[in-house]
Design an enzyme around this catalytic site. Structure first.
Site, short mmCIF file in Angstrom:
data_model
loop_
_atom_site.label_atom_id
_atom_site.label_comp_id
_atom_site.label_asym_id
_atom_site.label_seq_id
_atom_site.Cartn_x
_atom_site.Cartn_y
_atom_site.Cartn_z
N GLU A 38 -92.18 9.65 -28.95
CA GLU A 38 -90.90 9.79 -29.64
C GLU A 38 -91.02 10.98 -30.57
OE1 GLU A 38 -89.30 5.31 -30.60
OE2 GLU A 38 -90.01 6.49 -32.28
N LYS A 39 -89.90 11.61 -30.88
CA LYS A 39 -89.94 12.64 -31.92
C LYS A 39 -90.34 11.96 -33.24
CE LYS A 39 -88.38 16.49 -31.92
NZ LYS A 39 -89.14 17.78 -31.76
N ILE A 90 -89.78 11.52 -36.93
CA ILE A 90 -88.68 11.80 -37.86
C ILE A 90 -89.30 12.04 -39.23
CG2 ILE A 90 -86.53 10.91 -38.84
CD1 ILE A 90 -86.30 11.06 -35.83
N HIS A 104 -86.27 3.49 -43.21
CA HIS A 104 -86.19 2.38 -42.26
C HIS A 104 -85.14 1.42 -42.80
CE1 HIS A 104 -88.07 -1.00 -39.75
NE2 HIS A 104 -87.16 -1.58 -40.50
N LYS A 113 -94.02 -2.84 -43.87
CA LYS A 113 -93.23 -2.99 -45.09
C LYS A 113 -93.99 -3.67 -46.25
CE LYS A 113 -89.88 -3.68 -41.57
NZ LYS A 113 -89.40 -4.68 -40.61
N GLU A 149 -83.75 -2.74 -35.72
CA GLU A 149 -84.35 -1.79 -36.66
C GLU A 149 -83.90 -0.35 -36.33
OE1 GLU A 149 -88.40 -4.01 -38.11
OE2 GLU A 149 -88.64 -2.43 -36.63
N ASN A 155 -86.44 -6.86 -33.20
CA ASN A 155 -87.36 -7.99 -33.39
C ASN A 155 -86.59 -9.27 -33.09
OD1 ASN A 155 -89.57 -6.40 -34.10
ND2 ASN A 155 -88.86 -6.25 -36.20
N ARG A 165 -86.81 -12.40 -33.52
CA ARG A 165 -87.39 -13.51 -34.27
C ARG A 165 -86.91 -13.45 -35.71
NH1 ARG A 165 -90.80 -10.35 -37.46
NH2 ARG A 165 -91.69 -8.57 -36.38
P1 ADP Z 1 -93.52 -1.94 -35.22
O1 ADP Z 1 -93.19 -2.63 -33.95
O2 ADP Z 1 -94.96 -1.79 -35.45
O3 ADP Z 1 -92.75 -2.50 -36.37
P2 ADP Z 1 -91.65 0.32 -35.31
O4 ADP Z 1 -91.25 1.14 -34.14
O5 ADP Z 1 -90.64 -0.64 -35.83
O6 ADP Z 1 -93.00 -0.44 -34.98
O7 ADP Z 1 -92.09 1.30 -36.47
C1 ADP Z 1 -92.68 0.85 -37.66
C2 ADP Z 1 -92.58 1.93 -38.71
O8 ADP Z 1 -93.24 3.14 -38.30
C3 ADP Z 1 -91.16 2.38 -39.02
O9 ADP Z 1 -90.55 1.55 -39.97
C4 ADP Z 1 -91.37 3.80 -39.54
O10 ADP Z 1 -91.76 3.81 -40.87
C5 ADP Z 1 -92.52 4.28 -38.70
N1 ADP Z 1 -92.02 4.99 -37.50
C6 ADP Z 1 -91.85 4.47 -36.28
N2 ADP Z 1 -91.38 5.38 -35.41
C7 ADP Z 1 -91.23 6.53 -36.11
C8 ADP Z 1 -90.79 7.86 -35.79
N3 ADP Z 1 -90.40 8.18 -34.54
N4 ADP Z 1 -90.78 8.79 -36.77
C9 ADP Z 1 -91.18 8.47 -38.03
N5 ADP Z 1 -91.62 7.27 -38.39
C10 ADP Z 1 -91.65 6.29 -37.46
P1 ADP Z 2 -91.43 -7.71 -40.07
O1 ADP Z 2 -90.80 -6.65 -39.22
O2 ADP Z 2 -90.89 -9.08 -39.89
O3 ADP Z 2 -91.54 -7.29 -41.48
P2 ADP Z 2 -94.21 -7.15 -39.72
O4 ADP Z 2 -94.24 -5.88 -38.95
O5 ADP Z 2 -94.54 -7.09 -41.14
O6 ADP Z 2 -92.82 -7.85 -39.45
O7 ADP Z 2 -95.10 -8.23 -39.00
C1 ADP Z 2 -94.92 -9.59 -39.24
C2 ADP Z 2 -96.17 -10.35 -38.96
O8 ADP Z 2 -96.40 -10.45 -37.59
C3 ADP Z 2 -97.41 -9.77 -39.54
O9 ADP Z 2 -98.24 -10.84 -39.84
C4 ADP Z 2 -97.94 -8.92 -38.39
O10 ADP Z 2 -99.33 -8.77 -38.51
C5 ADP Z 2 -97.55 -9.77 -37.22
N1 ADP Z 2 -97.17 -9.06 -36.02
C6 ADP Z 2 -96.07 -8.32 -35.82
N2 ADP Z 2 -96.00 -7.89 -34.56
C7 ADP Z 2 -97.08 -8.35 -33.93
C8 ADP Z 2 -97.57 -8.28 -32.59
N3 ADP Z 2 -96.93 -7.60 -31.64
N4 ADP Z 2 -98.72 -8.90 -32.32
C9 ADP Z 2 -99.37 -9.59 -33.25
N5 ADP Z 2 -98.95 -9.72 -34.52
C10 ADP Z 2 -97.83 -9.11 -34.86
MG MG Z 3 -90.71 -2.59 -36.49
#
Ligand code: ADP
Ligand code: ADP
Ligand code: MG
Length: 446
Positions: free
Chosen positions: A202-203, A205, A210, A239, A277, A292, A294
């Site tokens: 992905e690009k 950003i 967020h 977060k 998100e 998400n 859930r």
């Molecule tokens: P996860 O499944 O681990 O939550 P996300 O795709 O929601 O993954 O990304 C988690 C965080 O990573 C975002 O809230 C943001 O801060 C950062 N992030 C993800 N993708 C990008 C992007 N393309 N550019 C900049 N920051 C990103």
């Molecule tokens: P939220 O987007 O609800 O803030 P977090 O990214 O902080 O979620 O993750 C919530 C919880 O779930 C954390 O305990 C994280 O470690 C766990 N978690 C999130 N995604 C996964 C995954 N794909 N596999 C295992 N644990 C995950």
């Molecule tokens: Mg996320």
């Protein structure tokens, strides 16, 4: 009204306690499942029944689908609440529940599967006319392929695991050299964490925010949003502080964002509670990141401003009730903030498990969602979050003021926490002005 007689909670810690609380109010009996490491945890005590399902390692307990199903059958639970993390977004688990006639409190397996793949989710959202982060929409099999795609997209890029979560399995890439170095290790990490090494690009950003949208949909095509949550205060792409409303959005952008989130959720026929998100760039353009499927860790801020109980809503929707309100009936009042208190070093973010020899908590004007009590152990086996502190004020500065007071009253002995960092955040001028991006903590810590 009766939904389910008995719900099994396939989770632990603060979220298990949170779910028990709502079940008690609804007069639904609860079954806790726990690992040997959680024998003395408060949620085990608080559930009506509790069954040990194995040793500390998650694969042998909280992630063991067959064991959880077996306990649900033995205890005659009619439904399973998965909380967040663990099995909450595992389509195989949902299918097993369906096969056994146990209601999974969440969307159906197909939706979870679709949104569990970030690549597939991007495709679905594009079909729905929801803007996604510019990037590559297929899986990338080799570093040679990655280099050529990166060339077309242009650097900087984010290399991401399609099955990723919890901020794990992504890496910023500035040039071909970095891509060459990171590709194999990111794939390996994704494979070992998520059992799926599929990567995409992905690009990246820069200076992003967020902001996510809470949605709730019933099985009859009715969908509402419960406003947004601002989650830009992050460490390691995860977060730390969340708030609602977002101080960044003007009414016009907010309306557009909320409407776009609903369009995406409707397109996939989403049912139950979920979160869309988005990431905002410096020019206030927003792009879909992931969904998400859930309950979210930060759901309390939404509960505070709307006065709704999202766990109750999940239960009712899973019981195939209609959404109990129209969009216009959902009102927001004031401003809410959540701080995640972690057992970790406030500078390196390195986990700091141990025994909570002392845990003094604020008593007034604050909501506390904690998985532990004084004397509890924060084990090295699971997420090191100790609990969440949530304040609700008539406006943002009131909520911040209450948070500041609450944090002052927290005293922990026995392990290191990030409370000093949380204090620093809420006292920071940029935070107070609402001027912050996901790089805020990086800057705060220099
Ligand atoms: P996860 O499944 O681990 O939550 P996300 O795709 O929601 O993954 O990304 C988690 C965080 O990573 C975002 O809230 C943001 O801060 C950062 N992030 C993800 N993708 C990008 C992007 N393309 N550019 C900049 N920051 C990103
Ligand atoms: P939220 O987007 O609800 O803030 P977090 O990214 O902080 O979620 O993750 C919530 C919880 O779930 C954390 O305990 C994280 O470690 C766990 N978690 C999130 N995604 C996964 C995954 N794909 N596999 C295992 N644990 C995950
Ligand atoms: Mg996320």
């Amino acid at each position: 009204m009766s939904y389910f007689d008995k719900i099994l909670i396939a989770n632990r810690g603060e979220i298990a306690r949170r779910i028990i609380r709502t079940c008690k109010r609804l007069k639904i009996r609860t079954v806790a499942v726990y690992s040997e490491a959680d024998m003395d945890a408060p949620f085990v005590e608080e559930a009506d029944e509790a069954v040990c399902i194995g040793p500390a390692q998650v694969k042998k307990s909280y992630l063991d689908i067959e064991k959880v199903i077996q306990v649900a059958k033995e205890t005659e639970a009619n439904a399973i609440h998965p909380g967040y993390g663990f099995l909450s977004e595992n389509p195989r688990f949902v299918r097993r529940c369906e096969e056994e006639g146990i209601v999974f409190i969440g969307p159906d397996a197909r939706t979870i599967e679709l949104m569990g793949s970030k690549i597939e989710a991007r495709r679905q959202m594009q079909q729905a006319g929801v803007p996604v982060v510019p990037g590559w929409d297929g899986k990338i099999d080799s570093v040679t392929e990655a280099l050529s795609i990166a060339d077309q997209l242009g650097y900087p890029l984010m290399l991401k695991a399609s099955a990723g979560g919890g901020g794990i399995g992504m890496q910023v890439i500035h040039n071909p050299d970095e891509l060459q170095k990171a590709f194999a290790s990111t794939m390996q990490r994704a494979q070992s964490y998520f059992g799926d090494g599929t990567l995409f690009l992905e690009k990246w950003i820069s200076g992003p925010r967020h902001i996510e949208v809470q949605v709730a949909c019933d099985a009859y095509g009715h969908a509402v949003h419960l406003f947004e949550r601002e989650c830009s205060v992050q460490r390691r792409n995860q977060k730390v502080v969340e708030e609602s409303p977002s101080p960044f959005l003007d009414e016009e952008t907010r309306a557009k964002l909320l409407e776009t989130a609903l369009r995406g959720a409707r397109h996939i026929g989403y049912s139950n509670v979920g979160t869309m998100e988005f990431i905002f760039d410096e020019n206030r353009n927003f792009y879909f990141l992931e969904m998400n499927t859930r309950l979210q860790v930060e759901h309390p801020v939404t509960e505070e401003i709307t006065g709704l109980d999202l766990v109750e809503l999940q239960i009712r929707l899973a019981a195939k009730e209609k959404l109990p309100f129209q969009q216009e009936e959902i009102r927001k009042t004031g401003h809410a903030i959540e701080c995640r208190l972690y057992a970790e070093d406030p500078k390196t973010f390195f986990p700091s498990p141990g025994v909570l020899k002392r845990l003094a908590l604020p008593k007034e004007e604050v909501r506390l969602d904690f998985g532990v009590i004084e004397g509890s152990t924060v084990t090295p086996f699971y997420d090191p979050m100790i609990g969440k502190i949530i304040t609700h004020g008539r406006d943002r500065s009131d909520a911040i003021h209450k948070m500041e007071k609450a944090l002052e009253q927290i005293a922990v002995e026995g392990l290191t926490t990030n409370v000093s960092l949380l204090q620093k955040i809420v006292q920071d001028k940029d935070f107070r002005d609402g001027h912050y991006t996901t790089r805020f903590l990086e800057k705060l810590l220099v």
